[in-house]
Scaffold this motif. Structure first.
Motif, PDB file in Angstrom:
ATOM      1  N   PHE A  25       0.846  -1.184   0.000  1.00 41.09           N
ATOM      2  CA  PHE A  25       0.000   0.000   0.000  1.00 41.09           C
ATOM      3  C   PHE A  25       0.890   1.245   0.000  1.00 41.09           C
ATOM      4  CE2 PHE A  25      -2.676  -3.241   1.964  1.00 41.09           C
ATOM      5  CZ  PHE A  25      -3.852  -3.089   1.247  1.00 41.09           C
ATOM      6  N   ILE A  26       0.782   2.034  -1.068  1.00 36.25           N
ATOM      7  CA  ILE A  26       1.566   3.261  -1.176  1.00 36.25           C
ATOM      8  C   ILE A  26       0.744   4.399  -0.584  1.00 36.25           C
ATOM      9  CG2 ILE A  26       2.696   4.875  -2.755  1.00 36.25           C
ATOM     10  CD1 ILE A  26       3.037   2.550  -4.707  1.00 36.25           C
ATOM     11  N   HIS A  27       1.239   4.953   0.520  1.00 37.04           N
ATOM     12  CA  HIS A  27       0.495   5.999   1.218  1.00 37.04           C
ATOM     13  C   HIS A  27       1.248   7.318   1.307  1.00 37.04           C
ATOM     14  CE1 HIS A  27       3.190   4.710   4.397  1.00 37.04           C
ATOM     15  NE2 HIS A  27       2.664   3.480   4.351  1.00 37.04           N
ATOM     16  N   GLY A  28       2.523   7.321   0.936  1.00 33.31           N
ATOM     17  CA  GLY A  28       3.306   8.545   1.001  1.00 33.31           C
ATOM     18  C   GLY A  28       3.765   8.848   2.421  1.00 33.31           C
ATOM     19  N   LYS A  29       4.669   9.804   2.537  1.00 31.18           N
ATOM     20  CA  LYS A  29       5.171  10.189   3.855  1.00 31.18           C
ATOM     21  C   LYS A  29       4.273  11.235   4.482  1.00 31.18           C
ATOM     22  CE  LYS A  29       9.395  10.631   4.860  1.00 31.18           C
ATOM     23  NZ  LYS A  29      10.770  11.138   4.922  1.00 31.18           N
ATOM     24  N   GLY A  30       4.278  12.456   3.908  1.00 27.08           N
ATOM     25  CA  GLY A  30       3.442  13.531   4.435  1.00 27.08           C
ATOM     26  C   GLY A  30       3.612  13.686   5.933  1.00 27.08           C
ATOM     27  N   GLU A  31       2.491  13.870   6.647  1.00 27.23           N
ATOM     28  CA  GLU A  31       2.516  13.980   8.101  1.00 27.23           C
ATOM     29  C   GLU A  31       2.258  12.631   8.770  1.00 27.23           C
ATOM     30  OE1 GLU A  31      -0.239  16.991   9.222  1.00 27.23           O
ATOM     31  OE2 GLU A  31       0.827  18.575   8.200  1.00 27.23           O
ATOM     32  N   GLY A  32       2.125  11.601   7.972  1.00 27.55           N
ATOM     33  CA  GLY A  32       1.962  10.271   8.525  1.00 27.55           C
ATOM     34  C   GLY A  32       0.561   9.914   8.973  1.00 27.55           C
ATOM     35  N   VAL A  33      -0.426  10.764   8.665  1.00 31.14           N
ATOM     36  CA  VAL A  33      -1.788  10.510   9.135  1.00 31.14           C
ATOM     37  C   VAL A  33      -2.369   9.259   8.488  1.00 31.14           C
ATOM     38  CG1 VAL A  33      -4.141  11.416   9.248  1.00 31.14           C
ATOM     39  CG2 VAL A  33      -2.187  12.943   9.611  1.00 31.14           C
ATOM     40  N   LEU A  34      -2.208   9.124   7.168  1.00 30.30           N
ATOM     41  CA  LEU A  34      -2.746   7.954   6.472  1.00 30.30           C
ATOM     42  C   LEU A  34      -2.041   6.688   6.927  1.00 30.30           C
ATOM     43  CD1 LEU A  34      -4.530   6.582   4.398  1.00 30.30           C
ATOM     44  CD2 LEU A  34      -2.930   7.281   2.610  1.00 30.30           C
ATOM     45  N   ARG A  35      -0.723   6.741   7.046  1.00 28.98           N
ATOM     46  CA  ARG A  35       0.015   5.559   7.502  1.00 28.98           C
ATOM     47  C   ARG A  35      -0.451   5.132   8.888  1.00 28.98           C
ATOM     48  NH1 ARG A  35       3.997   3.994  10.813  1.00 28.98           N
ATOM     49  NH2 ARG A  35       5.295   2.229  10.148  1.00 28.98           N
ATOM     50  N   ASN A  36      -0.596   6.101   9.811  1.00 29.46           N
ATOM     51  CA  ASN A  36      -1.059   5.773  11.159  1.00 29.46           C
ATOM     52  C   ASN A  36      -2.442   5.137  11.132  1.00 29.46           C
ATOM     53  OD1 ASN A  36       1.268   6.779  12.318  1.00 29.46           O
ATOM     54  ND2 ASN A  36       0.429   8.821  12.647  1.00 29.46           N
ATOM     55  N   ALA A  37      -3.291   5.635  10.233  1.00 30.40           N
ATOM     56  CA  ALA A  37      -4.642   5.079  10.113  1.00 30.40           C
ATOM     57  C   ALA A  37      -4.578   3.632   9.626  1.00 30.40           C
ATOM     58  CB  ALA A  37      -5.490   5.931   9.174  1.00 30.40           C
ATOM     59  N   LEU A  38      -3.691   3.356   8.658  1.00 35.34           N
ATOM     60  CA  LEU A  38      -3.540   1.985   8.159  1.00 35.34           C
ATOM     61  C   LEU A  38      -3.008   1.056   9.249  1.00 35.34           C
ATOM     62  CD1 LEU A  38      -2.054   2.431   4.554  1.00 35.34           C
ATOM     63  CD2 LEU A  38      -4.437   2.432   5.306  1.00 35.34           C
ATOM     64  N   ILE A  39      -2.046   1.550  10.019  1.00 36.28           N
ATOM     65  CA  ILE A  39      -1.481   0.737  11.099  1.00 36.28           C
ATOM     66  C   ILE A  39      -2.551   0.391  12.126  1.00 36.28           C
ATOM     67  CG2 ILE A  39       0.172   0.710  13.000  1.00 36.28           C
ATOM     68  CD1 ILE A  39       1.410   0.318  10.233  1.00 36.28           C
ATOM     69  N   LYS A  40      -3.422   1.344  12.417  1.00 31.46           N
ATOM     70  CA  LYS A  40      -4.509   1.064  13.362  1.00 31.46           C
ATOM     71  C   LYS A  40      -5.444  -0.010  12.820  1.00 31.46           C
ATOM     72  CE  LYS A  40      -4.683   5.550  15.645  1.00 31.46           C
ATOM     73  NZ  LYS A  40      -5.476   6.765  15.898  1.00 31.46           N
ATOM     74  N   GLU A  41      -5.755   0.080  11.531  1.00 34.01           N
ATOM     75  CA  GLU A  41      -6.589  -0.953  10.912  1.00 34.01           C
ATOM     76  C   GLU A  41      -5.907  -2.317  11.015  1.00 34.01           C
ATOM     77  OE1 GLU A  41      -9.675  -0.750   8.998  1.00 34.01           O
ATOM     78  OE2 GLU A  41      -9.809   1.047  10.230  1.00 34.01           O
TER      79      GLU A  41
END
Length: 355
Positions: A311-327
């Protein structure tokens, strides 16, 4: 025991929020604008509603997972981009199965499509076994958008016999032609939901659906003869070309999933790869859309043991990555998770191996 409306923190991970729904042993917690599924037993009720106020008898739980930034600001509401020909109301309801090959075992999502330049205040009502109406959804739908109204399963499908959609149309900040409020009622045939051939291609969806035209060119279906209504429903079920200018945020731009040479499924979750445009969408709405796409890909591959998905989510502020990790920590916690190859995908990609 936690209940709907309680403010909770998570027992085994960082985070928390307000419980908005409970489904069996799963609680759905509103955190930073999107719902996180958590085991009910892992929710600790906080008396004064402060995340950091941990009762003395409950030890703090450490976690390597960073807490999502609370300083992310939602975008201001953007002007609505009107679509040519969209000043006539066109509204339909569609039922989409999560797996057309297992209709008797999976849930069916109920969507309402607002194909117009008007905001709509909508109520979606259901009658079961000839009894009084029950409101399943009430809210505001933006122009040229679709919303998820309800989730059906074998139990509640069998009892449903009628549906009703009520609506009031208007525009914000500009003159508009007044539309008559509508209240469309129609019979509900639950037997169709277990027949694959009843699901048809539709202009607004990637998958086959059961669609019912509620309003056609300002005319509620109750004002249309039964013969014409049948023709409209058949027309709505036929695939047709969509002019580029009429593509809406509800329609995916392209299939963002692809198989690499080493059989790894690669999914780009950047919002510009999922939608044609995001006019009128807030940051939280965009994030929810990306999470929905993530869940869709995961659910479709749960039976493919050993399948690797990047899943390519980008770096940014990490909000999307954190959301994926929670899932992945809660909803899909039995699978292997690691950072994807930097050489292949750069920073900002997570690899999941289905177990």
């Amino acid at each position: 025991m936690a209940k709907v409306g309680d403010t909770v923190r998570f027992l085994n991970s960082v985070g928390g929020g307000k419980i908005v729904k409970i489904d069996g042993k799963i609680a759905y917690v509103d955190e930073d604008g999107f719902e996180t599924p958590v085991l009910l037993k892992d929710c600790v009720v906080i008396a004064n509603g402060q995340y950091n106020d941990i009762p003395p008898e409950m030890p703090a739980v450490s976690s390597k997972e960073p807490r999502p930034s609370k300083e992310v600001k939602l975008e201001e509401e953007l002007p609505i981009e009107e679509i040519p020909g969209g000043d006539k109301l066109n509204l339909l309801i569609a039922y989409e199965s999560r797996d057309l090959l297992n209709l008797s075992k999976v849930a069916i999502d109920t969507f309402l499509v607002n194909d117009s330049n008007y905001y709509l205040y909508i109520t979606y009502l259901v009658s079961e076994n000839g009894k009084d109406w029950e409101a399943r959804y009430a809210g505001l739908i933006e122009p040229n958008f679709q919303v998820l109204l309800d989730e059906l399963n074998n139990e509640n499908i069998s009892g449903m016999d009628r549906i009703s959609v009520q609506g009031i149309a208007f525009k914000k900040g500009k003159p508009f032609a007044v539309k008559q409020p509508f209240n469309v009622q129609t019979k509900f045939d639950g037997t169709k939901f277990f027949r694959r051939h009843c699901f048809k291609p539709n202009d607004y969806f990637d998958n086959d659906v059961i669609a019912i035209q509620l309003v056609k060119d300002d005319k509620p279906s109750s004002d249309i003869s039964e013969e014409n209504l049948k023709k409209l429903q058949e027309t709505a079920a036929q695939p047709k070309k969509v002019d580029k200018i009429r593509k809406r945020p509800i329609i995916k731009k392209k299939n963002t999933s692809k198989i690499s040479n080493d059989n790894i499924l690669v999914v780009d979750l950047h919002i510009n790869e999922l939608l044609d445009n995001t006019n009128g969408m807030s940051n939280s709405e965009i994030l929810n859309y990306q999470i929905d796409e993530f869940r869709n890909v995961m659910d479709k591959n749960l039976k493919n043991k050993g399948q690797k998905i990047v899943f390519i989510h980008g770096k940014g502020e990490g909000v999307l990555r954190n959301a994926l990790i929670k899932e992945l920590n809660h909803r899909y916690k039995n699978h292997d998770v690691q950072d994807a190859s930097f050489r292949e995908y750069g920073f900002g990609a997570t690899q999941v191996t289905i177990r």
